[in-house]
Design an enzyme around this catalytic site. Structure first.
Site, PDB file in Angstrom:
ATOM      1  CE  LYS A  22      -1.807   1.698   3.944  1.00  0.00           C
ATOM      2  NZ  LYS A  22      -1.529   3.035   4.299  1.00  0.00           N
ATOM      3  CG  ASN A  23       2.138   2.568   3.471  1.00  0.00           C
ATOM      4  OD1 ASN A  23       0.884   2.931   3.374  1.00  0.00           O
ATOM      5  ND2 ASN A  23       2.675   2.263   4.929  1.00  0.00           N
ATOM      6  NE  ARG A  94       0.875  12.416   6.498  1.00  0.00           N
ATOM      7  CZ  ARG A  94       1.460  13.339   7.180  1.00  0.00           C
ATOM      8  NH1 ARG A  94       0.458  14.379   7.500  1.00  0.00           N
ATOM      9  NH2 ARG A  94       2.474  13.625   7.252  1.00  0.00           N
ATOM     10  CB  CYS A 118      -5.583  10.418  11.447  1.00  0.00           C
ATOM     11  SG  CYS A 118      -3.628  10.058  11.542  1.00  0.00           S
ATOM     12  NE  ARG A 123       0.176  10.484   9.896  1.00  0.00           N
ATOM     13  CZ  ARG A 123      -0.110   9.578   9.135  1.00  0.00           C
ATOM     14  NH1 ARG A 123      -1.355   8.999   9.429  1.00  0.00           N
ATOM     15  NH2 ARG A 123       0.637   9.050   8.372  1.00  0.00           N
ATOM     16  N   PRO A 124       1.677  16.560  10.886  1.00  0.00           N
ATOM     17  CG  PRO A 124       3.324  17.722  11.888  1.00  0.00           C
ATOM     18  CD  PRO A 124       2.476  16.859  11.957  1.00  0.00           C
ATOM     19  CG  ASP A 126       6.678  20.449  10.041  1.00  0.00           C
ATOM     20  OD1 ASP A 126       6.243  19.517   9.830  1.00  0.00           O
ATOM     21  OD2 ASP A 126       7.504  20.941  10.836  1.00  0.00           O
ATOM     22  CG  ASP A 309       2.647   1.419   9.443  1.00  0.00           C
ATOM     23  OD1 ASP A 309       3.036   1.505   8.281  1.00  0.00           O
ATOM     24  OD2 ASP A 309       2.425   2.442  10.309  1.00  0.00           O
ATOM     25  CB  VAL A 331       7.147   6.902  14.301  1.00  0.00           C
ATOM     26  CG1 VAL A 331       6.579   7.582  13.053  1.00  0.00           C
ATOM     27  CG2 VAL A 331       8.385   5.999  14.012  1.00  0.00           C
ATOM     28  NE  ARG A 401      -7.413   5.289   4.821  1.00  0.00           N
ATOM     29  CZ  ARG A 401      -6.788   6.278   5.335  1.00  0.00           C
ATOM     30  NH1 ARG A 401      -7.437   6.956   6.329  1.00  0.00           N
ATOM     31  NH2 ARG A 401      -5.896   6.810   4.954  1.00  0.00           N
TER      32      ARG A 401
HETATM   33  C1  EPZ Z   1       4.113   6.833   6.055  1.00  0.00           C
HETATM   34  O1  EPZ Z   1       3.215   7.981   6.674  1.00  0.00           O
HETATM   35  C2  EPZ Z   1       3.230   5.871   5.906  1.00  0.00           C
HETATM   36  N1  EPZ Z   1       1.948   6.190   5.314  1.00  0.00           N
HETATM   37  C3  EPZ Z   1       2.574   5.617   7.588  1.00  0.00           C
HETATM   38  O2  EPZ Z   1       1.611   4.216   7.302  1.00  0.00           O
HETATM   39  C4  EPZ Z   1       3.796   4.996   8.393  1.00  0.00           C
HETATM   40  O3  EPZ Z   1       3.524   4.814   9.450  1.00  0.00           O
HETATM   41  C5  EPZ Z   1       4.667   6.260   8.328  1.00  0.00           C
HETATM   42  O4  EPZ Z   1       5.237   6.686   7.040  1.00  0.00           O
HETATM   43  C6  EPZ Z   1       5.788   5.794   9.107  1.00  0.00           C
HETATM   44  O5  EPZ Z   1       6.650   4.794   8.424  1.00  0.00           O
HETATM   45  C7  EPZ Z   1       2.179   6.005   3.829  1.00  0.00           C
HETATM   46  O6  EPZ Z   1       3.278   5.813   3.451  1.00  0.00           O
HETATM   47  C8  EPZ Z   1       1.043   6.382   3.000  1.00  0.00           C
HETATM   48  P1  EPZ Z   1       6.132  10.134   8.133  1.00  0.00           P
HETATM   49  P2  EPZ Z   1       3.814   9.473   6.568  1.00  0.00           P
HETATM   50  O7  EPZ Z   1       6.033  11.270   7.283  1.00  0.00           O
HETATM   51  O8  EPZ Z   1       4.666   9.467   5.404  1.00  0.00           O
HETATM   52  C9  EPZ Z   1       5.963  13.649  11.491  1.00  0.00           C
HETATM   53  C10 EPZ Z   1      -0.199   2.795   7.545  1.00  0.00           C
HETATM   54  O9  EPZ Z   1      -0.597   2.369   8.666  1.00  0.00           O
HETATM   55  N2  EPZ Z   1       6.027  14.595  10.536  1.00  0.00           N
HETATM   56  O10 EPZ Z   1       7.191   9.165   8.169  1.00  0.00           O
HETATM   57  O11 EPZ Z   1       2.891  10.305   6.789  1.00  0.00           O
HETATM   58  C11 EPZ Z   1       4.773  12.805  11.659  1.00  0.00           C
HETATM   59  O12 EPZ Z   1       3.661  13.597  12.336  1.00  0.00           O
HETATM   60  C12 EPZ Z   1       0.227   4.465   7.682  1.00  0.00           C
HETATM   61  O13 EPZ Z   1       0.043   2.189   6.532  1.00  0.00           O
HETATM   62  C13 EPZ Z   1       6.151  15.983  10.722  1.00  0.00           C
HETATM   63  O14 EPZ Z   1       6.232  16.478  11.832  1.00  0.00           O
HETATM   64  O15 EPZ Z   1       4.943   9.331   7.809  1.00  0.00           O
HETATM   65  C14 EPZ Z   1       5.308  11.656  12.085  1.00  0.00           C
HETATM   66  O16 EPZ Z   1       5.151  11.982  13.864  1.00  0.00           O
HETATM   67  C15 EPZ Z   1       0.250   5.081   8.917  1.00  0.00           C
HETATM   68  N3  EPZ Z   1       6.224  16.818   9.606  1.00  0.00           N
HETATM   69  C16 EPZ Z   1       6.512  11.401  11.823  1.00  0.00           C
HETATM   70  O17 EPZ Z   1       7.189  12.529  11.443  1.00  0.00           O
HETATM   71  C17 EPZ Z   1       6.107  16.399   8.316  1.00  0.00           C
HETATM   72  O18 EPZ Z   1       6.151  17.015   7.413  1.00  0.00           O
HETATM   73  C18 EPZ Z   1       6.604  10.230  10.690  1.00  0.00           C
HETATM   74  O19 EPZ Z   1       5.988  10.638   9.858  1.00  0.00           O
HETATM   75  C19 EPZ Z   1       6.020  15.013   8.075  1.00  0.00           C
HETATM   76  C20 EPZ Z   1       5.958  14.221   9.075  1.00  0.00           C
END
Ligand code: EPZ
Length: 446
Positions: A22-23, A94, A118, A123-124, A126, A309, A331, A401
């Protein structure tokens, strides 16, 4: 309304075939906005609602994108007609936000709704916006939308991520593919989803190296073209089925599992006493007869650490392990919502700051429970496979999903599980009192 109903106590045995990741798919689909000519054909694509949502968004942008047969998706981004992604589609998923950079690279501007938070965190975005600004874009946020402009195109730059964000890494790598000059992304995410995205971009004509390490270098090119690409099997689905085998004391062969993708999870299963054997086509996961699994500690962290995950599904397993397990989440800020639900099934589990403390119990008992996000709902299904009696799990919309045919695959290896329709008893049987109706309308329990 629908829910999942399980009756626990069956050992799972047999073969399970994984669907595509999926991801990885979602990051790749956002990148398919980039090719100015030629079709992109993806194979081994799971038919799950997140993928359908992103395909709908691509079509909204004037990019023909759909399944042409089971598992096969065709996209043609040669003539997009819009650079605006509406809130109605972004709020559903997202990862759609990552079309921002590719649209910006193609049109010189883009307007994409901000994704909401969510259940697992704020999940910002920035890191995404700071990275695009480093590439020369100007971004403004108003009325819930990001408007990004780069009238002279994007230019290569050095980008440092404060946290190895998967989405920011794949998003910025995709945007930088068409930038003028060299971009480096430091402290990049190393997940297999990043490697898959770099691989397809390079097949489209991009020049990216270092994906899968903390330092990725992208040499911008003039244009990209369509290509064909097979999506690897889903490593989180693999982990989920491995836990399903472990929690039922079963024996599953998980076909198509990629060893280096799933080892962060299988290593911890082996530490708990599960037997794990890889071969060229997948992995066999079984609990040797008479073995009681031991509690192990995990720290959910960026790849190659234990994947966040898999944190909720693994916690479900630890509720029945011998001893005390400490599960730390590094995370997300609130990925323990499922704890209260597992407690209703008799688990001895509590959340302290960013950790769950789990004392193994001899048995779980079935109960009605509520899923709150994709992986929490999967965790509750797994607990239901082991619990005595019936468990009804709501939140099926979350499962759909991210897991293709989840209950069908589980039933095929012996689980007593089905999807059942049910009327919302409260809404139908009891005339809603004013307080109750007001509470329900506000989405809170009365
Ligand atoms: C991806 O989400 C996955 N989703 C998530 O899987 C997975 O948990 C996550 O990576 C971590 O491995 C998809 O790939 C569609 P991140 P993503 O950016 O990219 C913070 C599932 O169940 N952050 O690595 O959104 C964020 O809040 C889903 O399949 C910022 O602060 O995750 C989090 O605490 C859930 N600012 C951390 O970083 C930003 O601009 C990691 O988020 C971006 C992220």
């Amino acid at each position: 309304m629908q829910k999942i109903q399980t009756v626990g106590g069956r050992r799972l045995e047999g073969d399970v075939r994984l669907s595509g990741s999926k991801n990885a798919c979602l990051a790749i689909l956002a990148a398919t906005v980039l090719p100015q000519k030629g079709r992109t054909v993806l194979t081994n694509v799971p038919r799950i609602s997140d993928v359908l949502t992103l395909l709908a968004l691509l079509r909204h942008l004037g990019i023909p994108a759909d399944f042409t047969e089971p598992g096969v998706v065709s996209i043609d981004a040669s003539s997009p007609t819009s650079y605006e992604a509406p809130y109605e589609l972004i709020k559903m998923m997202r990862a759609s936000f990552s079309v921002l950079g590719p649209l910006l690279a193609r049109f010189g501007q883009a307007r994409v709704a901000l994704p909401g938070g969510c259940d697992i965190g704020a999940r910002p975005v920035d890191y995404h916006l700071k990275g695009l600004e480093r590439l020369g874009a100007t971004t403004t946020v108003e009325h819930g939308f990001v408007h990004a402009v780069a009238p002279n195109g994007l230019r290569g730059a050095g980008i440092y991520l404060d946290f190895p964000s998967v989405g920011a890494t794949t998003h910025l790598m995709s945007a930088a593919a068409l930038a003028d000059g060299i971009t480096t992304i430091s402290n990049a995410a190393e997940e297999p989803d990043v490697v898959a995205t770099a691989n397809i971009l390079n097949r489209m004509g991009a020049k990216i190296r270092g994906a899968g390490t903390k330092e990725i270098v992208i040499e911008g090119v003039e244009a990209l073209h369509g290509t064909e690409f097979r999506v690897d099997a889903d490593r989180i689905e693999a982990g989920t089925f491995a836990v399903a085998a472990a929690i039922t004391g079963g024996d599953l062969y998980i076909r198509d599992a990629v060893k280096e993708h799933v080892q962060p999870v299988t290593r911890k299963l082996a530490e708990a006493g599960v037997e794990v054997r890889f071969d060229d086509d997948g992995v066999r996961v079984r609990v040797p007869h008479g073995v009681a699994l031991k509690a192990v500690n995990i720290s959910a962290s960026p790849h190659p650490g234990f994947p966040t995950d898999m944190q909720p599904p693994f916690a479900a397993l630890m509720t029945l392990a011998l001893g005390t397990s400490v599960i730390t989440e590094t995370v997300y800020e609130r990925r323990f919502r499922y704890i209260d639900e597992l407690s209703r099934m008799g688990a001895d589990i509590k959340a302290e700051a960013s950790a769950a403390i789990i004392c193994g119990v001899p048995r779980l008992t079935g109960a009605p429970v509520a899923g709150s996000d994709l992986r929490a709902t999967a965790a509750l299904v797994l607990a239901g496979l082991a619990a005595e009696g019936r468990t009804d799990i709501s939140g099926i919309q979350f499962l759909d999903r991210g897991y293709e045919g989840f209950e069908t695959k589980l039933r095929a290896v012996g689980a007593n599980i089905q999807r059942v329709d049910y009327a919302d008893e409260i809404a139908t049987e009891l005339p809603l009192t004013s307080e109750l109706s007001l509470a329900r309308a506000a989405g809170v329990s009365a």
